[in-house]
Design a protein around this motif. Structure first.
Motif, mmCIF file in Angstrom:
data_model
loop_
_atom_site.group_PDB
_atom_site.id
_atom_site.type_symbol
_atom_site.label_atom_id
_atom_site.label_comp_id
_atom_site.label_asym_id
_atom_site.label_seq_id
_atom_site.Cartn_x
_atom_site.Cartn_y
_atom_site.Cartn_z
ATOM 1 N N ARG A 12 1.764 12.059 -0.635
ATOM 2 C CA ARG A 12 3.147 11.684 -0.341
ATOM 3 C C ARG A 12 3.212 10.280 0.258
ATOM 4 O O ARG A 12 4.080 9.473 -0.098
ATOM 5 C CB ARG A 12 3.765 12.696 0.620
ATOM 6 C CG ARG A 12 5.223 12.417 0.988
ATOM 7 C CD ARG A 12 5.720 13.418 2.010
ATOM 8 N NE ARG A 12 4.923 13.378 3.232
ATOM 9 C CZ ARG A 12 4.967 14.294 4.190
ATOM 10 N NH1 ARG A 12 5.758 15.347 4.073
ATOM 11 N NH2 ARG A 12 4.220 14.178 5.268
ATOM 12 N N ALA A 13 2.280 9.970 1.169
ATOM 13 C CA ALA A 13 2.250 8.627 1.765
ATOM 14 C C ALA A 13 1.988 7.556 0.712
ATOM 15 O O ALA A 13 2.534 6.451 0.781
ATOM 16 C CB ALA A 13 1.188 8.568 2.863
ATOM 17 N N LEU A 14 1.167 7.878 -0.291
ATOM 18 C CA LEU A 14 0.867 6.909 -1.342
ATOM 19 C C LEU A 14 2.078 6.614 -2.216
ATOM 20 O O LEU A 14 2.151 5.548 -2.843
ATOM 21 C CB LEU A 14 -0.290 7.413 -2.209
ATOM 22 C CG LEU A 14 -1.664 7.465 -1.537
ATOM 23 C CD1 LEU A 14 -2.682 8.098 -2.478
ATOM 24 C CD2 LEU A 14 -2.119 6.079 -1.121
ATOM 25 N N LEU A 15 3.033 7.541 -2.273
ATOM 26 C CA LEU A 15 4.240 7.323 -3.080
ATOM 27 C C LEU A 15 5.107 6.205 -2.512
ATOM 28 O O LEU A 15 5.970 5.662 -3.209
ATOM 29 C CB LEU A 15 5.035 8.623 -3.193
ATOM 30 C CG LEU A 15 4.860 9.440 -4.482
ATOM 31 C CD1 LEU A 15 5.484 8.746 -5.694
ATOM 32 C CD2 LEU A 15 3.385 9.737 -4.761
ATOM 33 N N SER A 16 4.897 5.854 -1.238
ATOM 34 C CA SER A 16 5.654 4.739 -0.660
ATOM 35 C C SER A 16 5.059 3.390 -1.042
ATOM 36 O O SER A 16 5.586 2.347 -0.652
ATOM 37 C CB SER A 16 5.708 4.872 0.867
ATOM 38 O OG SER A 16 4.428 4.662 1.441
#
Length: 277
Positions: free
Chosen positions: A146-150
């Motif tokens: 999820r953090a990588l989606l930013s």
């Protein structure tokens, strides 16, 4: 210099959690922050991401002072975080949780979504499953994905191995290394100090809100004082340091409870926690 803290002080009420923390993270590095429970590691990450305010001092990102920048704009600027405790949305599907990482973005995020599923094939297999029904290791994968989606330029990871079986710990660390190899800078707070130092390029030792040592990670790994304080003795032992993952678990005290709980438990509790750290 991608990220820099200069003489940062942070308070919880009257208790000073960070007492003049200064650190630097260069583009492309993995930098580890190690220390006992209550040392201020989680507070440091939250200060960088905008969840805690500095009492004094400055946070610089890509050369600009971001001290007054709200948290959501820091995400858009390129600061991503996978928090301690994962913080997934249990009633939402895996896919929906991943999309929440791109919530503030207005551009196309299909590349980052595909990359998250590539890095974590288990998430692709369970994309329609409710996130709250997954194992702890799977939830940790989801939090990082999820953090990588930013689309972060620097990824803040807070205790990614906490509560995981040794086999999953190795898998998570391998993926963190791969994320860095693909170009994402990483600032890692980790209870497993030995693993963190083996993975990182440089490291800082934080004690009761102060940086007391900084050096190349390999140098700290071989330092007798660091071994005694954080690695459980000789890191050359065949069995590794004590603990299920081959290192001392720094994220908890003997009494239990997270660093954030120690910081926010009240003035007396916070003061005692700092002494125990």
């Amino acid at each position: 210099m991608l990220l820099e803290l200069r003489d940062v002080h942070v308070h919880y009420g009257k208790i000073e959690a960070l007492k003049g923390v200064s650190l630097q993270v260069d583009e492309g590095e993995i930098v580890s922050l190690i220390g006992g429970n209550g040392a201020g590691k989680t507070t440091t990450l939250k200060t960088i991401s905008g969840l805690r305010s500095c009492s004094s001092g400055s946070v610089y990102f890509e050369g600009a002072d971001i001290g007054s920048m709200p948290g959501h704009r820091r995400v858009l600027a390129g600061i991503g975080q996978a928090p301690e405790g994962r913080g997934i949305f249990p009633g939402m599907s895996v896919h929906e949780n991943l999309l929440m990482g791109a919530y503030a973005r207005k551009d196309d995020h299909s590349k980052e979504l595909a990359e998250a599923y590539e890095l974590f094939p288990r998430l692709a297999e369970r994309r329609t499953q409710a996130a709250g029904t997954m194992s702890g290791g799977e939830q940790q994968m989801l939090a990082i994905g999820r953090a990588l989606l930013s689309k972060p330029k620097v990824l803040l990871l807070d205790e990614p191995s906490m509560g995981l079986a040794p086999m999953l710990v190795q898998q998570i660390f391998s993926i963190i290394e791969e994320i860095n190899r693909r170009g994402t800078t990483i600032l890692l707070v980790e209870q497993n100090a030995q693993q963190a130092l083996r993975l990182a390029h440089r490291a800082y030792v934080l004690e009761t809100g102060r940086i007391v040592r900084s050096a190349p990670a390999s140098e700290l790994l071989d330092d007798p004082q660091v071994r005694a304080a954080y690695l459980g003795g000789d890191v050359g032992d065949a069995g590794g340091a004590p603990g299920a993952s081959g290192g001392v678990a720094l994220g908890k005290t003997a009494k239990g409870g997270s660093e954030e709980e120690a910081s926010e438990a009240g003035e007396a509790g916070a003061a005692n926690g700092a002494k125990d750290a």
